[in-house]
Design a protein around this motif. Structure first.
Motif, mmCIF file in Angstrom:
data_model
loop_
_atom_site.group_PDB
_atom_site.id
_atom_site.type_symbol
_atom_site.label_atom_id
_atom_site.label_comp_id
_atom_site.label_asym_id
_atom_site.label_seq_id
_atom_site.Cartn_x
_atom_site.Cartn_y
_atom_site.Cartn_z
ATOM 1 N N ALA A 257 66.714 -13.728 64.708
ATOM 2 C CA ALA A 257 67.067 -14.275 63.389
ATOM 3 C C ALA A 257 66.468 -13.415 62.271
ATOM 4 O O ALA A 257 67.123 -13.157 61.263
ATOM 5 N N ARG A 258 65.230 -12.955 62.475
ATOM 6 C CA ARG A 258 64.596 -12.104 61.432
ATOM 7 C C ARG A 258 65.387 -10.809 61.251
ATOM 8 O O ARG A 258 65.647 -10.371 60.129
ATOM 9 N N ALA A 259 65.798 -10.231 62.383
ATOM 10 C CA ALA A 259 66.556 -8.968 62.305
ATOM 11 C C ALA A 259 67.910 -9.212 61.627
ATOM 12 O O ALA A 259 68.332 -8.427 60.759
ATOM 13 N N TYR A 260 68.581 -10.294 61.994
ATOM 14 C CA TYR A 260 69.862 -10.631 61.357
ATOM 15 C C TYR A 260 69.661 -10.834 59.850
ATOM 16 O O TYR A 260 70.415 -10.310 59.027
ATOM 17 N N ARG A 261 68.654 -11.620 59.490
ATOM 18 C CA ARG A 261 68.461 -11.955 58.068
ATOM 19 C C ARG A 261 68.241 -10.697 57.240
ATOM 20 O O ARG A 261 68.778 -10.543 56.155
#
Ligand SMILES: Cc1ncc(COP(=O)(O)O)c(C=O)c1O
Length: 377
Positions: A257-261
């Motif tokens: 999720a951090r990478a996507y965000r």
């Protein structure tokens, strides 16, 4: 590359050597309904949530239903909830003979907006039922404060939020009670139907134990008319094995999720906002795109599967047309449902697959004008 939204077969391949002997243990003991594995799971899940009790239920909807009954919700009461949820949230209210009273969402979080709750309270209001949608905790302090002021009870719909934290505290113990779903696709999923109620209240736990088993307080002593909402032994055994992995699985979800965000912040899409004081467990990773159908087709053409959670808010479902709430009643929830899209995010998504999804999204939606401008200079 083909990237399915879920890959439960791959997950089973990893767990098979532990699952099969556990199922065999259940068979050897003929503990098919409730039994030792379910009791052990109840203790372990209560520990995980930091609550005094966990009462396993046949599914999450049963948990919501019995949870509301335990809070005293009855015919002609009203229960305040969000229209931006799975139908089961509202259905559980209807099962009690009560009426769901919807309140719009905060568009930043997709969860019920506490600022709008107070004006929906009437003398018939009995409880508030916030949903921690997509694994992101609802604003529980604000909800609790309103509930206390109006002497209302609070049931959390934590079906999508196993392990999520609100201001450092795990969901499941933030209201009077909480209902969890362990539907196979959930962050903690059984191999069939399963759910639970968590609570710190002895009376609620006692009521839930009796209600799930025909109102029995002792064998063939039926205190009240209850239900057959018991959990199967097999599900308890599977859930115990998977609960031990949930910490790592959640950490992996959060990492993706951090990478996507980070990547999506540069693209022409929006996302719900995370409060830095809370921990979202990313049951779904959703984006908002105004040209959603085009994005879905472009991603599908690249092999990236997407799902819409949910295409229609509950007040606009035919099942709730009798409430007479026309389009436009809850503009933020309606706008969210028109634009929302869930992307593949699961613990067994590889870094390569996540990067592939990111690139496919970039191709489908494009970069923000300011990023393009920067690139051009
Ligand atoms: C928000 C929400 N509430 C309730 C439920 C109902 O849970 P179950 O399918 O286990 O009955 C679900 C899941 O399906 C859900 O996502």
């Amino acid at each position: 590359m083909k990237i399915p939204i879920l890959d439960l077969k791959a997950e089973y391949a990893e767990l098979r050597d532990e699952i099969l002997p556990a199922l065999d243990r259940v068979c050897q003991k003929a503990a098919f309904i409730l039994g030792e594995e379910v009791e052990a799971f109840e203790r372990e899940f209560a520990d995980f949530c930091g609550t005094k009790h966990c009462v396993a239920m046949a599914n999450g909807t049963a948990g919501l239903h019995v949870g509301l009954l335990a809070l005293g919700v009855q015919a002609d009461h009203e229960v305040i909830t969000t229209p931006n949820t799975f139908a089961a949230t509202a259905e559980a209210i209807t099962y009690c003979g009560a009426v769901p009273v919807f309140v719009d969402i905060n568009p930043a979080t997709a969860n019920i907006d506490p600022k709008l709750i107070e004006r929906a309270i009437t003398p018939r209001t009995r409880a508030i039922l916030p949903v921690h949608l997509y694994g992101r905790p609802a604003d529980m302090d604000a909800i609790r404060e309103i509930a206390d002021r109006h002497k209302l009870r609070v049931l959390e719909d934590a079906a999508q939020a196993h392990g999520a934290r609100y201001r450092g505290r795990r969901v499941g113990g933030l209201g009077d009670a909480a209902a969890f779903s362990f539907y196979p696709t959930k962050n903690l999923g059984a191999y069939g139907e399963a759910g639970a109620i968590t609570t710190n209240d002895d009376q609620i736990a006692k009521f839930a134990r009796a209600a799930r088993s025909h109102g029995q307080t002792a064998r063939y002593e039926h205190e009240f008319v209850g239900y057959n909402y018991r959990l199967e032994g097999f599900q308890g055994a599977v859930l115990r094995i998977k609960l031990r992995r949930l910490y790592n699985w959640t950490a992996r979800r959060e990492e993706i999720a951090r990478a996507y965000r980070e990547a999506f912040s540069k693209m022409r899409i929006e996302m719900p906002v995370d409060d830095p004081r809370d921990e979202c467990v990313y049951h779904q990773f959703v984006i908002y795109a105004s040209n959603r159908n085009a994005v879905i087709s472009q991603l599908a053409a690249q092999g990236v599967e997407t799902v819409v959670h949910y295409p229609r808010p509950v007040h606009l479902q035919p099942s709730y047309s009798s409430l007479g709430l026309p389009p436009g009643t809850f503009p933020h929830a309606e706008r969210a449902c028109e634009r929302v899209l869930s992307l593949p995010l699961r613990p067994n998504l590889t870094a390569e697959e996540a990067a592939y999804v990111t690139n496919a999204v970039r191709e489908a939606v494009g970069e923000k004008p300011e990023i393009q401008a920067k690139r051009a200079t």
